[in-house]
Write a protein that holds these residues in place. Structure first.
Motif, PDB file in Angstrom:
ATOM      1  N   TRP A  53       9.176  10.137   1.905  1.00  0.00           N
ATOM      2  CA  TRP A  53       7.736   9.704   1.844  1.00  0.00           C
ATOM      3  C   TRP A  53       7.454   9.219   0.210  1.00  0.00           C
ATOM      4  O   TRP A  53       6.359   9.006   0.003  1.00  0.00           O
ATOM      5  CB  TRP A  53       6.888  11.248   1.938  1.00  0.00           C
ATOM      6  N   ARG A  93       5.981   4.196   6.727  1.00  0.00           N
ATOM      7  CA  ARG A  93       5.799   5.656   6.907  1.00  0.00           C
ATOM      8  C   ARG A  93       6.695   6.254   7.696  1.00  0.00           C
ATOM      9  O   ARG A  93       7.043   5.978   9.070  1.00  0.00           O
ATOM     10  CB  ARG A  93       4.201   5.396   7.564  1.00  0.00           C
ATOM     11  N   GLU A 119       0.704  -1.132  -0.018  1.00  0.00           N
ATOM     12  CA  GLU A 119       0.190  -0.105  -0.196  1.00  0.00           C
ATOM     13  C   GLU A 119       0.895   1.292   0.129  1.00  0.00           C
ATOM     14  O   GLU A 119       1.795   1.353   0.679  1.00  0.00           O
ATOM     15  CB  GLU A 119      -0.854   0.041   1.304  1.00  0.00           C
ATOM     16  N   ARG A 120       0.533   2.155  -0.999  1.00  0.00           N
ATOM     17  CA  ARG A 120       1.744   3.337  -0.994  1.00  0.00           C
ATOM     18  C   ARG A 120       1.017   4.492  -0.169  1.00  0.00           C
ATOM     19  O   ARG A 120      -0.298   4.428   0.322  1.00  0.00           O
ATOM     20  CB  ARG A 120       1.308   3.747  -2.498  1.00  0.00           C
ATOM     21  N   LEU A 121       2.160   5.229   0.476  1.00  0.00           N
ATOM     22  CA  LEU A 121       1.917   6.305   1.116  1.00  0.00           C
ATOM     23  C   LEU A 121       1.208   7.459   0.236  1.00  0.00           C
ATOM     24  O   LEU A 121       1.391   7.653  -0.952  1.00  0.00           O
ATOM     25  CB  LEU A 121       3.483   6.783   1.567  1.00  0.00           C
ATOM     26  N   GLU A 122       0.379   8.409   0.916  1.00  0.00           N
ATOM     27  CA  GLU A 122      -0.232   9.412   0.338  1.00  0.00           C
ATOM     28  C   GLU A 122       0.890  10.353  -0.436  1.00  0.00           C
ATOM     29  O   GLU A 122       1.949  10.689  -0.058  1.00  0.00           O
ATOM     30  CB  GLU A 122      -1.076  10.242   0.989  1.00  0.00           C
ATOM     31  N   GLY A 123       0.497  10.713  -1.786  1.00  0.00           N
ATOM     32  CA  GLY A 123       1.445  11.371  -2.733  1.00  0.00           C
ATOM     33  C   GLY A 123       2.425  10.759  -3.414  1.00  0.00           C
ATOM     34  O   GLY A 123       3.584  11.096  -4.107  1.00  0.00           O
ATOM     35  N   SER A 124       2.432   9.262  -3.147  1.00  0.00           N
ATOM     36  CA  SER A 124       3.420   8.330  -3.698  1.00  0.00           C
ATOM     37  C   SER A 124       2.671   7.324  -4.502  1.00  0.00           C
ATOM     38  O   SER A 124       3.342   6.157  -5.051  1.00  0.00           O
ATOM     39  CB  SER A 124       4.222   7.579  -2.680  1.00  0.00           C
ATOM     40  N   GLU A 125       1.282   7.679  -4.924  1.00  0.00           N
ATOM     41  CA  GLU A 125       0.815   6.735  -5.579  1.00  0.00           C
ATOM     42  C   GLU A 125       1.063   6.441  -6.985  1.00  0.00           C
ATOM     43  O   GLU A 125       1.528   7.554  -7.499  1.00  0.00           O
ATOM     44  CB  GLU A 125      -0.771   7.305  -5.532  1.00  0.00           C
ATOM     45  N   LYS A 166       7.650  16.139   4.716  1.00  0.00           N
ATOM     46  CA  LYS A 166       6.926  15.837   3.284  1.00  0.00           C
ATOM     47  C   LYS A 166       6.551  17.118   3.051  1.00  0.00           C
ATOM     48  O   LYS A 166       6.552  17.173   1.576  1.00  0.00           O
ATOM     49  CB  LYS A 166       5.703  15.220   4.363  1.00  0.00           C
ATOM     50  N   GLU A 194       3.159   2.284   2.848  1.00  0.00           N
ATOM     51  CA  GLU A 194       2.598   2.334   4.284  1.00  0.00           C
ATOM     52  C   GLU A 194       3.388   1.789   5.413  1.00  0.00           C
ATOM     53  O   GLU A 194       3.589   2.304   6.622  1.00  0.00           O
ATOM     54  CB  GLU A 194       1.191   2.104   4.281  1.00  0.00           C
TER      55      GLU A 194
END
Length: 363
Positions: A318, A325, A115-121, A335, A322
């Motif tokens: 970042w 994190r 699952e990717r971190l937000e902004g790293s999708e 970030k 996840e």
């Protein structure tokens, strides 16, 4: 008896009421540094760690039969990752190596599931950023901001004075080291010894999520040739790019290896998440090997590699999954600040910064 590791929960982090304002001021300070160096050089340099000394491709091998608490995240199962590695120093200027400040090493794993971190999708990379000190020079973003403002004020100013001050601070730091200690503040201002980067040990300094747990990572010389360089001082007299030259001398002839290790958080009081200036005690909680980073013999710095990794690529804690994190106020500040830096670099450089899909630097 060693305490069991602390399980990750979102409430291990404590967000201060004014964090957003401090983060935005950090971002503006990064922009100011980038604007200054761009006006002088025409290059869209990083706000920090502008000068690279080695730009490498290699492989990260996750160790077999890790204990369950260390078999987490990207290290959950034995496998090999292609990696990109960037060795640098901390200033936003392209300073000569006679101004000796903290060094960093950034590692980008390619083709990482999770699952990717937000902004790293949309990406499939995982970045780990490490520096050659166990603790971050600031406990939190306010002091981080104060330090960065000082760098911004001195960016592209009085290079000769910086050289002289660095020489004085190196002498003072040697005295501090002789007493069995070290000073991150002195090293950040130019007092770092002129030792060989391939013999250095690097740390994430601030914690990250480590699957079900919380950890800091460390990168230690493993191959005999890297270990032999530990503490070796480099002659910098008249050599603006001495570090780059010495790394090239080693890696042109032979490759080398580092050992990546993890130290788990076992006590939130003695292993704080929010205060990045605290080195977690190691007496009964050592860094444990989790992977081996291997770089083959190669041309360690070229203009083509600089174009790809210095100009077109970013390294950011970042960027990732996840399960890793970044944690704590310093990481949360990064970030916002790093996103601002990437946006400005892409705009000024005329080329959007993008995530690579391969670690092949031969093209």
């Amino acid at each position: 008896m060693t305490q069991p590791p602390v399980h990750y929960r979102p409430d291990v982090e404590t967000i201060e009421p004014d964090e957003a304002e401090v983060q935005q001021e950090l971002a503006e300070t990064f922009r100011k540094i980038i604007e200054t160096t761009h006006a002088d050089t025409g290059q869209a340099l990083r706000g920090v760690h502008a000068k690279s000394h080695a730009l490498l491709q290699g492989q990260l091998d996750v160790l077999d039969e890790l204990p369950p608490e260390f078999a987490q995240g990207a290290f959950a199962v034995p496998r090999a990752f292609e990696v990109l590695v960037r060795i640098s120093t901390g200033s936003g200027d392209l300073l000569p190596d006679s101004v000796s400040i903290l060094r960093g090493i950034a590692i980008k794993l390619v083709d990482v599931d999770g699952e990717r971190l937000e902004g790293s999708e949309g990406a499939r990379t995982q970045d780990f950023l490490l520096a050659n000190g166990k603790a971050f020079p600031a406990p939190g973003p306010k002091k981080f901001l104060a330090n960065l403002k000082l760098l911004a004020k001195t960016t592209d100013k009085a290079e000769g004075l910086k050289k002289a001050v660095s020489a004085v601070f190196r002498t003072v730091e040697k005295g501090v080291a002789a007493l069995g200690s070290e000073s991150p503040a002195l090293e950040q201002m130019g007092g770092h010894p002129n030792t060989h980067p391939l013999g250095e040990t690097f740390f994430t300094q601030a914690p990250i999520r480590y699957g079900d747990y919380i950890a800091k990572l460390g990168l230690f010389p493993r191959s005999p040739n890297f270990q032999a360089l530990q503490g070796e001082e480099i002659d910098i007299a008249g050599r603006s790019d001495a570090l780059r030259e010495e790394i090239a001398r080693t890696l042109a002839a032979e490759g080398g290896e580092w050992e990546l290790r993890a130290q788990l958080c076992r006590d939130l009081e003695n292993n704080p998440v929010e205060d990045a200036s605290v080195a977690w005690p190691e007496e009964d909680n050592p860094y444990v090997p989790i992977a081996v980073l291997r770089v083959p013999a190669q041309e360690s710095w070229t203009w083509n590699r600089a174009r790809r990794l210095d100009d077109e690529t970013s390294f950011n804690p970042w960027h990732g999954i996840e399960a890793h994190r970044p944690l704590g106020a310093v990481m949360r500040a990064r970030k916002v600040a790093y996103a601002a830096s990437v946006e400005m670099r892409g705009r000024l450089g005329g080329c959007p910064i993008h995530e690579p899909s391969t670690a092949d630097l031969s093209a």
